[in-house]
Design a protein around this motif. Sequence first.
Motif, PDB file in Angstrom:
ATOM      1  N   LEU A  10       0.828  -1.205   0.000  1.00 35.93           N
ATOM      2  CA  LEU A  10       0.000   0.000   0.000  1.00 35.93           C
ATOM      3  C   LEU A  10       0.862   1.256   0.000  1.00 35.93           C
ATOM      4  CD1 LEU A  10      -2.604   1.626   0.207  1.00 35.93           C
ATOM      5  CD2 LEU A  10      -2.564   1.268   2.679  1.00 35.93           C
ATOM      6  N   LEU A  11       1.876   1.281   0.836  1.00 39.62           N
ATOM      7  CA  LEU A  11       2.709   2.480   0.928  1.00 39.62           C
ATOM      8  C   LEU A  11       3.387   2.766  -0.408  1.00 39.62           C
ATOM      9  CD1 LEU A  11       3.669   4.697   2.818  1.00 39.62           C
ATOM     10  CD2 LEU A  11       5.649   3.287   3.380  1.00 39.62           C
ATOM     11  N   ASN A  12       3.897   1.726  -1.056  1.00 38.60           N
ATOM     12  CA  ASN A  12       4.543   1.913  -2.354  1.00 38.60           C
ATOM     13  C   ASN A  12       3.562   2.459  -3.390  1.00 38.60           C
ATOM     14  OD1 ASN A  12       6.957   0.975  -1.325  1.00 38.60           O
ATOM     15  ND2 ASN A  12       6.699  -1.107  -2.096  1.00 38.60           N
ATOM     16  N   LYS A  13       2.323   2.025  -3.304  1.00 40.52           N
ATOM     17  CA  LYS A  13       1.301   2.486  -4.247  1.00 40.52           C
ATOM     18  C   LYS A  13       0.884   3.935  -3.956  1.00 40.52           C
ATOM     19  CE  LYS A  13      -0.862   0.218  -6.868  1.00 40.52           C
ATOM     20  NZ  LYS A  13      -0.741  -0.018  -8.336  1.00 40.52           N
ATOM     21  N   ALA A  14       0.803   4.293  -2.680  1.00 36.74           N
ATOM     22  CA  ALA A  14       0.246   5.587  -2.281  1.00 36.74           C
ATOM     23  C   ALA A  14       1.265   6.726  -2.289  1.00 36.74           C
ATOM     24  CB  ALA A  14      -0.376   5.482  -0.895  1.00 36.74           C
ATOM     25  N   MET A  15       2.547   6.383  -2.160  1.00 41.72           N
ATOM     26  CA  MET A  15       3.570   7.421  -2.088  1.00 41.72           C
ATOM     27  C   MET A  15       4.020   7.849  -3.480  1.00 41.72           C
ATOM     28  SD  MET A  15       4.324   8.224   1.131  1.00 41.72           S
ATOM     29  CE  MET A  15       6.047   8.572   1.477  1.00 41.72           C
ATOM     30  N   ILE A  40       2.660  11.038  -1.232  1.00 38.60           N
ATOM     31  CA  ILE A  40       1.341  11.591  -0.961  1.00 38.60           C
ATOM     32  C   ILE A  40       1.288  13.007  -1.538  1.00 38.60           C
ATOM     33  CG2 ILE A  40      -0.266  12.310   0.851  1.00 38.60           C
ATOM     34  CD1 ILE A  40       0.934  10.063   2.586  1.00 38.60           C
ATOM     35  N   PRO A  41       0.340  13.288  -2.416  1.00 37.57           N
ATOM     36  CA  PRO A  41       0.308  14.610  -3.066  1.00 37.57           C
ATOM     37  C   PRO A  41      -0.019  15.732  -2.084  1.00 37.57           C
ATOM     38  CG  PRO A  41      -1.671  13.358  -3.602  1.00 37.57           C
ATOM     39  CD  PRO A  41      -0.760  12.414  -2.869  1.00 37.57           C
ATOM     40  N   GLU A  42       0.447  16.923  -2.413  1.00 33.50           N
ATOM     41  CA  GLU A  42       0.182  18.084  -1.567  1.00 33.50           C
ATOM     42  C   GLU A  42      -1.311  18.362  -1.439  1.00 33.50           C
ATOM     43  OE1 GLU A  42       2.289  21.543  -2.791  1.00 33.50           O
ATOM     44  OE2 GLU A  42       4.260  20.584  -2.738  1.00 33.50           O
ATOM     45  N   GLN A  43      -2.079  17.978  -2.473  1.00 40.71           N
ATOM     46  CA  GLN A  43      -3.520  18.250  -2.450  1.00 40.71           C
ATOM     47  C   GLN A  43      -4.299  17.273  -1.586  1.00 40.71           C
ATOM     48  OE1 GLN A  43      -1.598  17.753  -5.156  1.00 40.71           O
ATOM     49  NE2 GLN A  43      -2.315  18.931  -6.919  1.00 40.71           N
ATOM     50  N   ALA A  44      -3.647  16.221  -1.099  1.00 39.79           N
ATOM     51  CA  ALA A  44      -4.344  15.269  -0.227  1.00 39.79           C
ATOM     52  C   ALA A  44      -4.841  15.991   1.023  1.00 39.79           C
ATOM     53  CB  ALA A  44      -3.424  14.120   0.157  1.00 39.79           C
TER      54      ALA A  44
END
Length: 312
Positions: A175-180, A182-186
């Motif tokens: 999950l971390l590899n997929k999610a990183m 993390i965009p500034e707009q999150a």
Amino acid sequence: MIDIVLATYNGESFLAEQIHSIQNNSGYKKWVSRLLVVDDGSTDATCSIVKELSLHDEKITWIENTTNQHGPSNNFAFGLAQTQSQYIMLSDQDDVWLPEKIQMSIDRIKQLEIESGSVPILVFSDKEVVDEQLKIICSSYFKLQNIAKNWHLTFEQLCQQNVVSGCTMLFNRVLLNKAMPIPEQAYMHDWWLALVASRCGKLELIDKPLIKYRQHNNNAIGLNQRSKLNSIIRFYHYLKQFEQSFLKIIEQAKAFEIFEQKNGLISNKTIKSLANVRDLSKRQKIALLINKTITRSHLLGKVALLIVLLKI
């Protein structure tokens, strides 16, 4: 197998108690590789408290956030980038973990991995809401907030209203590899992780409080307690907060559209509607409310949503 990221900022009041509660967890010695204390520029005794505790626990690692990106979400994102283990947990500086939190979380995620294979997986729990002295305000976050416990099961609901708290999470490296990154707009780091897990893998609630979620005057991110009378009296203030929050949700939806494109995902109707809602006519916005494409979990939120949609 687990790195715990504990984000700090001037946390001297409750930090030692929180770290002790983590250390006293039944799975701490067996499962935890490192307890990464990631500090966002504390000027109180936070550093000395952590360094004293680290003398007796080699798992505790002090890391200063040396980036120019500050605040809770950015500090956690920085901490996540320092992790190496197969699984990751997040911790606030002022809560108390219940003794079974680590073991129950790792047991559940391992079972899900057996069932689902190597996909992004995130498990999270309910939490007891307590005051400064750890006296219970409410035995369940979901009960206090009047949100159904199955809200997270539908991505279309989750992308509009988050119920997944970072301080209750355990998730895998996939999950971390997929999610990183993390965009500034999150909106927040934990919401982004939950969205990616929901869209690309597995997101599951452990239907039991596994932390004491402490409410006090210095919470970086606190809990807004709702009562009908209080909500009516303070509706104007609530509406302003709601509008600011909704505008951030729109920006997060735009970022998630980009995530979908990068990962070859079919465009989600709700994400697309949120990302482009400001360009719609009032009639089109009302239609989104009527067909529940855009919604909220409670009546007051739905009223605020209608007002804000017609305004923006």
